[in-house]
Design a protein around this motif. Structure first.
Motif, PDB file in Angstrom:
ATOM      1  N   ALA A 217      30.289  39.269  51.403  1.00 36.63           N
ATOM      2  CA  ALA A 217      30.671  40.534  52.019  1.00 36.63           C
ATOM      3  C   ALA A 217      31.403  41.444  51.039  1.00 36.63           C
ATOM      4  O   ALA A 217      31.208  42.660  51.039  1.00 36.63           O
ATOM      5  CB  ALA A 217      31.550  40.270  53.246  1.00 36.63           C
ATOM      6  N   VAL A 218      32.258  40.850  50.168  1.00 33.97           N
ATOM      7  CA  VAL A 218      33.029  41.664  49.233  1.00 33.97           C
ATOM      8  C   VAL A 218      32.148  42.327  48.181  1.00 33.97           C
ATOM      9  O   VAL A 218      32.561  43.273  47.517  1.00 33.97           O
ATOM     10  CB  VAL A 218      34.122  40.833  48.533  1.00 33.97           C
ATOM     11  CG1 VAL A 218      35.143  40.335  49.532  1.00 33.97           C
ATOM     12  CG2 VAL A 218      33.516  39.670  47.747  1.00 33.97           C
TER      13      VAL A 218
ATOM     14  N   ALA B 275      43.307  31.284  44.128  1.00 34.99           N
ATOM     15  CA  ALA B 275      42.324  32.117  43.425  1.00 34.99           C
ATOM     16  C   ALA B 275      41.421  32.779  44.458  1.00 34.99           C
ATOM     17  O   ALA B 275      40.828  32.101  45.297  1.00 34.99           O
ATOM     18  CB  ALA B 275      41.511  31.268  42.461  1.00 34.99           C
ATOM     19  N   GLU B 276      41.310  34.097  44.365  1.00 34.64           N
ATOM     20  CA  GLU B 276      40.600  34.836  45.407  1.00 34.64           C
ATOM     21  C   GLU B 276      39.986  36.101  44.821  1.00 34.64           C
ATOM     22  O   GLU B 276      40.677  37.079  44.547  1.00 34.64           O
ATOM     23  CB  GLU B 276      41.567  35.183  46.540  1.00 34.64           C
ATOM     24  CG  GLU B 276      40.909  35.674  47.807  1.00 34.64           C
ATOM     25  CD  GLU B 276      41.911  35.818  48.937  1.00 34.64           C
ATOM     26  OE1 GLU B 276      41.895  34.969  49.843  1.00 34.64           O
ATOM     27  OE2 GLU B 276      42.716  36.761  48.903  1.00 34.64           O
ATOM     28  N   ASP B 277      38.673  36.079  44.612  1.00 31.53           N
ATOM     29  CA  ASP B 277      37.910  37.252  44.194  1.00 31.53           C
ATOM     30  C   ASP B 277      36.431  36.919  44.344  1.00 31.53           C
ATOM     31  O   ASP B 277      36.087  35.944  45.030  1.00 31.53           O
ATOM     32  CB  ASP B 277      38.279  37.692  42.760  1.00 31.53           C
ATOM     33  CG  ASP B 277      38.092  36.608  41.713  1.00 31.53           C
ATOM     34  OD1 ASP B 277      37.244  35.699  41.901  1.00 31.53           O
ATOM     35  OD2 ASP B 277      38.794  36.644  40.675  1.00 31.53           O
ATOM     36  N   ALA B 278      35.546  37.699  43.720  1.00 33.47           N
ATOM     37  CA  ALA B 278      34.112  37.490  43.896  1.00 33.47           C
ATOM     38  C   ALA B 278      33.628  36.164  43.326  1.00 33.47           C
ATOM     39  O   ALA B 278      32.569  35.667  43.715  1.00 33.47           O
ATOM     40  CB  ALA B 278      33.333  38.636  43.244  1.00 33.47           C
TER      41      ALA B 278
ATOM     42  N   TYR C  63      31.338  31.484  43.031  1.00 36.68           N
ATOM     43  CA  TYR C  63      30.223  31.712  42.106  1.00 36.68           C
ATOM     44  C   TYR C  63      30.693  31.873  40.663  1.00 36.68           C
ATOM     45  O   TYR C  63      30.373  32.882  40.016  1.00 36.68           O
ATOM     46  CB  TYR C  63      29.449  32.960  42.520  1.00 36.68           C
ATOM     47  CG  TYR C  63      28.703  32.860  43.817  1.00 36.68           C
ATOM     48  CD1 TYR C  63      27.492  32.182  43.900  1.00 36.68           C
ATOM     49  CD2 TYR C  63      29.193  33.459  44.974  1.00 36.68           C
ATOM     50  CE1 TYR C  63      26.784  32.110  45.083  1.00 36.68           C
ATOM     51  CE2 TYR C  63      28.502  33.392  46.169  1.00 36.68           C
ATOM     52  CZ  TYR C  63      27.293  32.711  46.219  1.00 36.68           C
ATOM     53  OH  TYR C  63      26.606  32.641  47.397  1.00 36.68           O
ATOM     54  N   PRO C  64      31.445  30.935  40.096  1.00 38.49           N
ATOM     55  CA  PRO C  64      31.871  31.106  38.706  1.00 38.49           C
ATOM     56  C   PRO C  64      30.701  31.115  37.731  1.00 38.49           C
ATOM     57  O   PRO C  64      30.800  31.700  36.644  1.00 38.49           O
ATOM     58  CB  PRO C  64      32.789  29.905  38.468  1.00 38.49           C
ATOM     59  CG  PRO C  64      32.321  28.879  39.437  1.00 38.49           C
ATOM     60  CD  PRO C  64      31.932  29.659  40.653  1.00 38.49           C
ATOM     61  N   GLU C  65      29.572  30.489  38.107  1.00 36.04           N
ATOM     62  CA  GLU C  65      28.409  30.459  37.212  1.00 36.04           C
ATOM     63  C   GLU C  65      27.837  31.851  36.963  1.00 36.04           C
ATOM     64  O   GLU C  65      27.127  32.060  35.976  1.00 36.04           O
ATOM     65  CB  GLU C  65      27.326  29.540  37.790  1.00 36.04           C
ATOM     66  CG  GLU C  65      26.669  30.013  39.066  1.00 36.04           C
ATOM     67  CD  GLU C  65      27.398  29.572  40.329  1.00 36.04           C
ATOM     68  OE1 GLU C  65      26.777  29.660  41.413  1.00 36.04           O
ATOM     69  OE2 GLU C  65      28.553  29.150  40.239  1.00 36.04           O
TER      70      GLU C  65
END
Length: 437
Positions: A197-198, A249-252, A296-298
């Motif tokens: 959503a972000v 930790a909180e972001d895309a 989704y760090p990849e």
């Protein structure tokens, strides 16, 4: 009593449940209805869309991982709503091969436990009268008392709608709406489901269009009349926090933490301190624990490798206080992350782990974990329930194993996580601790 509610389900995945649910949530909210969203089964992405559509946090209800007291605790703590709307995962009766805490993780379990009737979203493309025969089977299996009716989706024409609706009504099945095919209202997706959503461009405008579409083609007053409250069992709190001050930790790249866990930590008095690794932010200096969520760090290997403030802050914290990573967060704690193009990106180096997204293989399913060492605020020997969903593979893992992990059928899972000093992690996504009888 539980709030009056409905379960929005379907015969199978891909029928349009999420699109219909989002349209219903936004349309009801625009009419002044306080509607509380839920999602059955293990899913991080849909609840984030629910929250934007309804203006209220959405919580997961999972009968495999959560016992009945916990499920009712989550529902009763989400107070102040006029009605509840729970979106099912997969098909109505789909779940694990073996029962867990109080079911197999199916949407049908939640309907029965909460007393909420089922509205089935039926993709009628490629069929007409035959759809009624299939729905009749779902109705007889769940029971007429818990079956409310259908919303027809992807209707090709008014003639097509008439054929399907007449057959449904002849079978005694209520038709609560019929949605014409609209390819322009689909949401973008990637390998783990919908794009988050972000990250969605102009999500609010899309939801407004969905709401108008649903309001025009679905009988919203009928849905409100059908919604029903059930009796409420004993309730139980979810989970004690892993620390008083939790740096999250909180972001895309890091967004997969279950809302019911965060809410339970807050209710227990913990302070959650978000930070963004992608913005090169370090965790708070006074945090008791750093929690690296999955995500989704990849897709962001280069940016994370260059985020020196974040990585150095993580290393400094690990010298004296715990750091825990789930799935994507676990990958970032390792030596290196190899992206889909085969390029290796240096990560925090707090574990010897090397993972590769270039060697894609689906790992999916419920997991039962018994900790071999203390981790994430839990003592050695604690039994946890959760799940695993990723495509990356482990190339190297030289550290001590963290947990003995089995799938829903009791088979041992090879990837056991790892720990080194105060640093721990695994591909296991925590849903709830297992409680004794």
């Amino acid at each position: 009593m539980t709030p009056p509610g409905l379960v929005i389900s379907a015969p199978s995945s891909g029928a349009g449940k999420t699109t219909v649910t989002l349209g219903l949530l936004r349309a009801l909210a625009e009419q002044g209805v306080a509607v509380q969203p839920f999602k059955t089964g293990p899913d991080y992405i849909d609840p984030a869309f629910h929250r934007v559509a309804a203006g209220r946090p959405s919580f997961n209800l999972d009968s495999w991982a959560m016992d009945e007291a916990l499920l009712h605790g989550i529902v009763t703590e989400a107070t102040g709503a006029d009605m509840a709307l729970a979106e099912g995962a997969m098909g109505l009766f789909d779940g694990a091969a073996e029962a867990g805490a109080c079911g197999i993780g199916a949407a049908a379990d939640i309907a029965r436990l909460m007393g909420w009737p089922v509205v089935l979203v039926v993709d009628v493309s490629g069929q007409s009268q035959s759809a009624a025969a299939a729905v009749s089977g779902f109705r007889s299996t769940i029971g007429e008392d818990l079956f409310a009716g259908v919303i027809l989706n992807r209707v090709a024409s008014l003639r097509h709608e008439r054929f399907v609706a007449d057959a449904m009504r002849a079978a005694g099945i209520a038709v609560l709406g019929a949605l014409p095919r609209r390819d322009d209202l689909s949401l973008p997706s990637r390998h783990l489901g919908l794009v988050q959503a972000v990250e969605h461009p102009d999500l609010d405008a899309t939801l407004t269009k969905l709401a108008a579409f649903v309001a025009e083609n679905v009988d919203l007053p009928a849905l409100r009349r059908i919604a029903r409250a059930g009796s409420c069992a004993d309730t139980a709190p979810v989970l004690a926090p892993p620390g008083q001050r939790i740096a999250l930790a909180e972001d895309a790249a890091f967004s997969f933490t279950y809302p019911h866990l965060l809410e339970s930590w807050r209710r227990a008095g913990a302070e959650i301190m978000p930070f963004s690794p992608l913005a090169d932010e370090a965790p708070a200096l006074d945090a008791d624990i750093v929690w690296l969520s999955g995500g989704y760090p990849e897709l962001h290997g280069g940016r994370l490798a260059a985020a020196e403030t974040f990585l150095n802050g993580l290393r400094h914290h690990a010298e004296s206080r715990p750091v825990h990573g789930e799935c994507g967060g676990y990958m970032v704690l390792g030596e290196a992350l190899i992206d889909k193009d085969g390029q290796a990106h240096r990560m925090a180096g707090l574990l010897g782990l090397v993972t590769s997204y270039a060697q894609r293989r689906l790992h999916l399913g419920y997991r039962h974990a018994r900790l071999i060492a203390p981790a994430a605020g839990f003592a050695e020997g604690t039994v946890l329930r959760g799940h695993e969903f990723h495509y990356s593979t482990v190339v190297a893992q030289p550290d001590a194993p963290l947990a003995h992990i089995t799938d829903a059928e009791g088979a041992t899972v090879a990837e056991m996580g790892s720990y080194r000093g105060l640093v721990s992690g695994s591909y296991f996504h925590l849903i709830a601790p297992e409680r004794g009888p």
